[in-house]
Write a protein that holds these residues in place. Structure first.
Motif: not given
Length: 214
Positions: A98-100, A121-127, A130-131
């Motif tokens: 969940q990016r956002n 929140g994540h800074v980035d994810i695999a894709s 992020a948020v």
């Protein structure tokens, strides 16, 4: 990914103080190469670099869970989900795909209440980013709005943006319970090492300046 509770003597499960032990390094990164490294806070945005308050503190609000966080300067407009501890005694995170999506530590205070509320929140994810990818680009005085379940909105202003190495994270300073309504936004940052991930955490300090009642 989470952080183990062990080694944090004197801290009780479910208290905001325990959150200090749990959040360090809790936001996962897959490879650090999706879209480049996130921005790093300027020293001009650090604690002690200027006045600690840009406006008077707002009147504390009653408890109500956050439902959405908006950061106009970063074009962030994201739903918020509650996060707690997983079965291994780690702080849970928003779903990795969940990016956002931001997470609120639901065993702490709600944004707008007296004390220190935590949004992660994540800074980035695999894709990709992020948020909270852009947190390091925030400036003192930037606005953070948190919509709440009761229909009200808590308005915050950023007081400082810092980056800390995970090996020397000032947990009491970041997570200690404030006497006024305050907010912390937290994500990964502080440089990246292949195979180990991000070396630190970006922390935004903010305080309540006002509210819109339900």
């Amino acid at each position: 990914m989470g952080v183990r509770v062990s080694g944090q003597s004197g801290r009780r499960l479910g208290t905001p103080a325990l959150a200090a032990a749990l959040v360090l390094g809790a936001w996962l990164v897959h490879d650090g190469s999706t879209g480049g490294l996130p921005p790093t806070p300027s020293v001009a945005e650090a604690l002690g670099a200027g006045p600690s308050r840009h406006a008077l503190t707002g009147i504390p609000m009653k408890a109500s869970a956050p439902t959405r966080v908006r950061i106009p300067a970063l074009d962030v407009d994201a739903p918020v989900t509650g996060v707690g501890l997983d079965t291994g005694g780690h702080l849970a995170t928003p779903p990795d795909d969940q990016r956002n999506l931001a997470g609120w530590y639901r065993d702490g205070v709600t944004p707008g209440q007296t004390g220190t509320a935590l949004l992660v929140g994540h800074v980035d994810i695999a894709s990709g980013p992020a948020v909270f990818y852009g947190l390091g680009a925030l400036h003192r005085g930037d606005r953070i709005d948190v919509a709440r379940r009761d229909g009200s909105t808590a308005y915050f202003l950023a007081d400082a943006i810092e980056v800390y190495p995970k090996t020397a994270f000032p947990d009491r300073q970041v997570f200690g319970q404030a006497r006024d309504p305050e907010l912390r936004l937290i994500t990964c940052g502080g440089g990246y090492t292949e195979g180990e991930g991000y070396r630190g955490n970006v922390v935004v300090y903010a305080h309540l300046t006002g509210s819109r009642r339900a």
